[in-house]
Scaffold this motif. Structure first.
Motif, PDB file in Angstrom:
ATOM      1  N   LEU A 483       0.847  -1.191   0.000  1.00 39.42           N
ATOM      2  CA  LEU A 483       0.000   0.000   0.000  1.00 39.42           C
ATOM      3  C   LEU A 483       0.883   1.241   0.000  1.00 39.42           C
ATOM      4  CD1 LEU A 483      -2.758   1.385   0.217  1.00 39.42           C
ATOM      5  CD2 LEU A 483      -2.617   1.124   2.711  1.00 39.42           C
ATOM      6  N   ASN A 484       0.683   2.123  -0.973  1.00 43.57           N
ATOM      7  CA  ASN A 484       1.474   3.345  -1.100  1.00 43.57           C
ATOM      8  C   ASN A 484       0.578   4.557  -0.882  1.00 43.57           C
ATOM      9  OD1 ASN A 484       3.198   5.442  -1.752  1.00 43.57           O
ATOM     10  ND2 ASN A 484       3.972   4.494  -3.633  1.00 43.57           N
ATOM     11  N   LEU A 485       0.802   5.272   0.222  1.00 41.61           N
ATOM     12  CA  LEU A 485       0.054   6.483   0.560  1.00 41.61           C
ATOM     13  C   LEU A 485       0.970   7.698   0.617  1.00 41.61           C
ATOM     14  CD1 LEU A 485      -2.211   5.053   3.425  1.00 41.61           C
ATOM     15  CD2 LEU A 485      -2.805   5.354   1.024  1.00 41.61           C
ATOM     16  N   SER A 486       2.089   7.641  -0.041  1.00 43.75           N
ATOM     17  CA  SER A 486       3.062   8.730   0.022  1.00 43.75           C
ATOM     18  C   SER A 486       2.553   9.983  -0.690  1.00 43.75           C
ATOM     19  CB  SER A 486       4.392   8.285  -0.597  1.00 43.75           C
ATOM     20  OG  SER A 486       4.230   7.964  -1.965  1.00 43.75           O
ATOM     21  N   GLU A 487       3.135  11.123  -0.324  1.00 43.03           N
ATOM     22  CA  GLU A 487       2.842  12.406  -0.961  1.00 43.03           C
ATOM     23  C   GLU A 487       1.365  12.776  -0.901  1.00 43.03           C
ATOM     24  OE1 GLU A 487       4.829  13.140  -4.749  1.00 43.03           O
ATOM     25  OE2 GLU A 487       5.982  11.311  -4.419  1.00 43.03           O
ATOM     26  N   ASN A 488       0.729  12.538   0.238  1.00 47.47           N
ATOM     27  CA  ASN A 488      -0.633  12.987   0.477  1.00 47.47           C
ATOM     28  C   ASN A 488      -0.611  14.061   1.568  1.00 47.47           C
ATOM     29  OD1 ASN A 488      -2.927  11.408  -1.050  1.00 47.47           O
ATOM     30  ND2 ASN A 488      -1.315   9.899  -0.652  1.00 47.47           N
ATOM     31  N   SER A 489      -1.732  14.254   2.260  1.00 43.95           N
ATOM     32  CA  SER A 489      -1.811  15.289   3.304  1.00 43.95           C
ATOM     33  C   SER A 489      -2.193  14.672   4.637  1.00 43.95           C
ATOM     34  CB  SER A 489      -2.837  16.360   2.897  1.00 43.95           C
ATOM     35  OG  SER A 489      -2.488  16.948   1.667  1.00 43.95           O
ATOM     36  N   GLY A 494      -3.990  11.540  11.570  1.00 44.30           N
ATOM     37  CA  GLY A 494      -4.216  10.468  10.614  1.00 44.30           C
ATOM     38  C   GLY A 494      -3.279   9.302  10.818  1.00 44.30           C
ATOM     39  N   ILE A 495      -2.013   9.606  11.120  1.00 48.34           N
ATOM     40  CA  ILE A 495      -1.025   8.558  11.368  1.00 48.34           C
ATOM     41  C   ILE A 495      -1.392   7.763  12.607  1.00 48.34           C
ATOM     42  CG2 ILE A 495       1.378   8.149  12.039  1.00 48.34           C
ATOM     43  CD1 ILE A 495       1.069   8.709   9.113  1.00 48.34           C
ATOM     44  N   ARG A 496      -1.843   8.454  13.659  1.00 45.30           N
ATOM     45  CA  ARG A 496      -2.177   7.767  14.909  1.00 45.30           C
ATOM     46  C   ARG A 496      -3.441   6.925  14.761  1.00 45.30           C
ATOM     47  NH1 ARG A 496       0.127  12.681  16.953  1.00 45.30           N
ATOM     48  NH2 ARG A 496       2.027  12.167  18.115  1.00 45.30           N
ATOM     49  N   ILE A 497      -4.290   7.250  13.814  1.00 46.41           N
ATOM     50  CA  ILE A 497      -5.450   6.411  13.519  1.00 46.41           C
ATOM     51  C   ILE A 497      -5.012   5.155  12.773  1.00 46.41           C
ATOM     52  CG2 ILE A 497      -7.568   6.256  12.148  1.00 46.41           C
ATOM     53  CD1 ILE A 497      -7.992   9.238  12.665  1.00 46.41           C
ATOM     54  N   LEU A 498      -4.089   5.324  11.853  1.00 46.52           N
ATOM     55  CA  LEU A 498      -3.715   4.248  10.935  1.00 46.52           C
ATOM     56  C   LEU A 498      -2.755   3.231  11.544  1.00 46.52           C
ATOM     57  CD1 LEU A 498      -3.897   3.156   8.004  1.00 46.52           C
ATOM     58  CD2 LEU A 498      -1.948   4.628   7.453  1.00 46.52           C
ATOM     59  N   LEU A 499      -1.670   3.706  12.156  1.00 46.31           N
ATOM     60  CA  LEU A 499      -0.592   2.808  12.563  1.00 46.31           C
ATOM     61  C   LEU A 499      -1.011   1.730  13.560  1.00 46.31           C
ATOM     62  CD1 LEU A 499       2.579   5.095  12.736  1.00 46.31           C
ATOM     63  CD2 LEU A 499       1.807   3.599  10.915  1.00 46.31           C
ATOM     64  N   TYR A 510       4.185  -4.129   2.991  1.00 44.89           N
ATOM     65  CA  TYR A 510       4.863  -2.870   2.663  1.00 44.89           C
ATOM     66  C   TYR A 510       3.864  -1.721   2.756  1.00 44.89           C
ATOM     67  CZ  TYR A 510       7.254   0.790   0.001  1.00 44.89           C
ATOM     68  OH  TYR A 510       7.812   1.974  -0.395  1.00 44.89           O
ATOM     69  N   LEU A 511       4.231  -0.678   3.512  1.00 47.41           N
ATOM     70  CA  LEU A 511       3.412   0.520   3.640  1.00 47.41           C
ATOM     71  C   LEU A 511       4.299   1.747   3.490  1.00 47.41           C
ATOM     72  CD1 LEU A 511       0.777   2.012   4.314  1.00 47.41           C
ATOM     73  CD2 LEU A 511       1.346   1.753   6.747  1.00 47.41           C
ATOM     74  N   ASN A 512       3.990   2.604   2.513  1.00 48.46           N
ATOM     75  CA  ASN A 512       4.786   3.799   2.237  1.00 48.46           C
ATOM     76  C   ASN A 512       3.991   5.033   2.651  1.00 48.46           C
ATOM     77  OD1 ASN A 512       6.372   5.862   1.226  1.00 48.46           O
ATOM     78  ND2 ASN A 512       6.816   4.826  -0.708  1.00 48.46           N
ATOM     79  N   LEU A 513       4.546   5.784   3.605  1.00 43.92           N
ATOM     80  CA  LEU A 513       3.908   7.007   4.100  1.00 43.92           C
ATOM     81  C   LEU A 513       4.803   8.227   3.910  1.00 43.92           C
ATOM     82  CD1 LEU A 513       2.444   5.537   7.420  1.00 43.92           C
ATOM     83  CD2 LEU A 513       1.151   6.214   5.392  1.00 43.92           C
ATOM     84  N   ARG A 514       5.760   8.136   3.034  1.00 42.28           N
ATOM     85  CA  ARG A 514       6.697   9.255   2.820  1.00 42.28           C
ATOM     86  C   ARG A 514       5.966  10.515   2.357  1.00 42.28           C
ATOM     87  NH1 ARG A 514      12.589   8.490   0.937  1.00 42.28           N
ATOM     88  NH2 ARG A 514      13.232   6.543   1.921  1.00 42.28           N
ATOM     89  N   LEU A 533       6.757  -6.708   8.084  1.00 45.44           N
ATOM     90  CA  LEU A 533       6.251  -5.478   7.481  1.00 45.44           C
ATOM     91  C   LEU A 533       7.373  -4.474   7.277  1.00 45.44           C
ATOM     92  CD1 LEU A 533       3.911  -3.596   6.569  1.00 45.44           C
ATOM     93  CD2 LEU A 533       3.794  -2.808   8.944  1.00 45.44           C
ATOM     94  N   LYS A 534       7.503  -3.953   6.052  1.00 45.56           N
ATOM     95  CA  LYS A 534       8.440  -2.869   5.769  1.00 45.56           C
ATOM     96  C   LYS A 534       7.663  -1.561   5.796  1.00 45.56           C
ATOM     97  CE  LYS A 534      11.707  -0.983   2.433  1.00 45.56           C
ATOM     98  NZ  LYS A 534      12.368  -1.149   1.125  1.00 45.56           N
ATOM     99  N   LEU A 535       7.957  -0.717   6.791  1.00 45.10           N
ATOM    100  CA  LEU A 535       7.246   0.542   6.980  1.00 45.10           C
ATOM    101  C   LEU A 535       8.159   1.696   6.589  1.00 45.10           C
ATOM    102  CD1 LEU A 535       4.774   2.087   8.041  1.00 45.10           C
ATOM    103  CD2 LEU A 535       5.807   2.012  10.321  1.00 45.10           C
ATOM    104  N   ASP A 536       7.801   2.433   5.552  1.00 46.65           N
ATOM    105  CA  ASP A 536       8.604   3.555   5.056  1.00 46.65           C
ATOM    106  C   ASP A 536       7.947   4.848   5.530  1.00 46.65           C
ATOM    107  OD1 ASP A 536      10.110   5.363   3.719  1.00 46.65           O
ATOM    108  OD2 ASP A 536      10.129   4.268   1.823  1.00 46.65           O
TER     109      ASP A 536
END
Length: 540
Positions: A483-489, A494-499, A510-514, A533-536
């Motif tokens: 799942l790639n969610l990078s370059e959003n707002s 939001g991070i504390r809801i998701l992680l 794999y989860l990309n949050l860059r 899990l690879k967390l970026d």
């Protein structure tokens, strides 16, 4: 790491990254040597930014001599030092099992390449050697000695500037080899002089069946040299060829001994040069053409495209955004020929809007279509709605790329299609103007999908308002691994809801949050203790 290798008999592959090497102790290396099943060592994921790496890789290669079942060694994008050359030579000289040595994009100086050659001469089990874009100078490589002493089946020396002397040595080696079946000479700056040096070896070679010499300029003189080679050599059955700016297109003329052997043809960078019907009409149902690439300012009519696609074996078609087609409507071509294809890439082709119905038909009725790339084609929500119709009825489509299209509201029917569990495995919706409302619909649909494995939503407008649905989707979906969610707002909330919810995701790897607007803390990361899990989460 020390604890992991205490029982090395259970694993056969070792993927080495930077983090391991910082504390790679002698005790750990001693344990590695006892691993009776270790078959693959992959160094392709680490970089040589730290001084300790140059020392450690040589030390590790030296120990690799004792891996009795090592069959594959991969080192990518690495600057070899003298200590590495000594270790690699020792490994090649003493190995009794190594079959594949993969060294793409590495820096190997002339002196080190000489040591490498000496080691290769002793490697009696090596079958595959990949030096693609690696040797800084071909002076240190004696291809005659290499092919005479090493039982290679595949040799890749693409993107290495060969000199006439090396071409002569390579030709001699081709006359002596009894095992080589595949040769890659892509972008080796081969002019007519060098082809003339290679000609004796290629004409008389009795083992090579696959030859790739794409991205080499073919002049009129070179054309006659190549035609002479293939007139005499009937063993080479599969050829990959590209005709770049100024290349002689007449090499495709009727009765050319090359035509019935070309499996991959690239027509590119031809400065508006027009391809004539007589030059492609021999690519009929009996030709072996499998992959066709038409790019960059090439003047082709719809009729010419139809002739090229008329080959019964064409399975992959690639066209680029600079394509200058002389025609108005591609729809008939799409409907008639594209159903036979397995892969279609029309990235950046702005003339496809009028052919959208044809692509929908291909998605519905194509018996073979696996991959479709329609990125940056200027599609809007109306086009997306039609593509969703094709997606619902697709039979085999596994990979769909719609990135860089202003889809917006068009994501709604796509979400409904995904809810129906279509066979799609990967979908790229990056930079598609998707907001939280549409993202929530998409996540809701994917919660019921058991097939999709990879979702790319980077570069959209997702925020905290869509993270709850995203977390639900991750927990409910049992098949999604990337799942790639990078370059959003996405902010801190939001991070504390998701992680924390990721811990419940059994499949996610794999989860990309860059590139989001958050400050990740150590406590946040502690909440994510998911095995494999690879967390970026790095910021810009």
């Amino acid at each position: 790491f020390y604890n992991v290798v205490k029982k090395p008999s259970y694993w056969a592959n070792l993927d080495v990254g930077n983090g391991i090497f910082k504390n790679l102790t002698s005790e750990a290396l001693d344990l590695l040597e006892k691993g009776p099943h270790l078959e693959t060592i992959d160094f392709s994921q680490f970089t040589s930014d730290e001084d300790w790496i140059e020392e450690s890789i040589g030390r590790f290669l030296l120990r690799s001599v004792k891996f009795q079942k090592l069959r594959q060694l991969i080192v990518k994008d690495y600057c070899f030092q003298d200590v590495d050359a000594v270790s690699l030579y020792s490994l090649l000289e003493n190995t009794q099992s190594l079959q594949q040595l993969i060294l793409p994009d590495c820096y190997i100086s002339e002196g080190i390449s000489s040591s490498l050659l000496q080691g290769l001469s002793s490697a009696k089990t090596l079958r595959v050697l990949d030096l693609n874009q690696s040797v800084s100078s071909s002076e240190g490589l004696d291809f005659k000695q290499l092919l005479r002493s090493c039982p290679l089946e595949t040799l890749n020396i693409s993107h290495i500037t060969l000199k006439p002397k090396q071409c002569t040595e390579l030709a001699s080696g081709l006359l002596e080899t009894k095992t080589l079946t595949t040769l890659f000479l892509r972008s080796c700056w081969l002019d007519n002089e060098k082809w003339t040096q290679l000609k004796p070896g290629l004409k008389e070679n009795e083992t090579i069946t696959k030859l790739d010499f794409r991205e080499n300029y073919i002049s009129d003189e070179t054309k006659f040299t190549l035609l002479d080679i293939f007139k005499h050599n009937t063993i080479i059955k599969q050829v990959k060829l590209s005709l770049m700016a100024g290349s002689s297109l007449t090499i495709l003329d009727q009765n050319s001994p090359l035509v019935d052997r070309i499996t991959s043809l690239e027509l590119c960078d031809s400065e508006g040069q027009e391809v004539e019907e007589a030059q492609v009409d021999q690519f009929g149902p009996q030709s072996h053409l499998k992959k066709l690439t038409l790019t960059d300012r090439l003047e082709l009519s719809v009729e010419i495209c139809a002739l090229l696609l008329n080959s019964a074996h064409v399975r992959c078609l690639c066209m680029s955004k600079n394509y200058r087609a002389v025609g108005i409507d591609f729809a008939p071509l799409v409907k008639r020929f594209f159903r036979q294809l397995e892969k279609i890439s029309m990235a950046g082709f702005k003339k496809l809007k009028g052919s959208i119905d044809g692509f929908v038909s291909v998605m519905k009725e194509g018996e073979n279509l696996l991959e479709l790339d329609l990125s940056d084609c200027g599609f809007r929500n109306g086009h997306a709605r039609k593509l969703a119709e094709g997606l619902i009825n697709s039979k085999k489509l596994r990979n769909l790329n719609l990135s860089s299209n202003n889809i917006g509201k068009g994501i709604e029917p796509i979400a409904k299609a995904l809810m129906l569990d279509c066979p799609l495995r990967r979908i790229n919706l990056a930079h598609c103007q998707i907001d939280d409302i549409r993202a929530n619909l998409l996540f809701e649909g994917l919660g019921w999908n058991s097939n999709l494995e990879t979702l790319d939503l980077s570069g959209n407008s997702l925020s905290r308002d869509s993270m709850e649905e995203c977390a639900k989707m991750i927990n409910q979906n049992k098949g999604m691994t990337h799942l790639n969610l990078s370059e959003n707002s996405i902010d801190d909330d939001g991070i504390r809801i998701l992680l924390p919810q990721i811990r419940k995701a059994s499949a996610l790897r794999y989860l990309n949050l860059r590139g989001n607007d958050y400050e990740v803390t150590a406590e946040d990361l502690k909440a994510v203790e998911v095995k494999n899990l690879k967390l970026d989460v790095l910021k810009y």
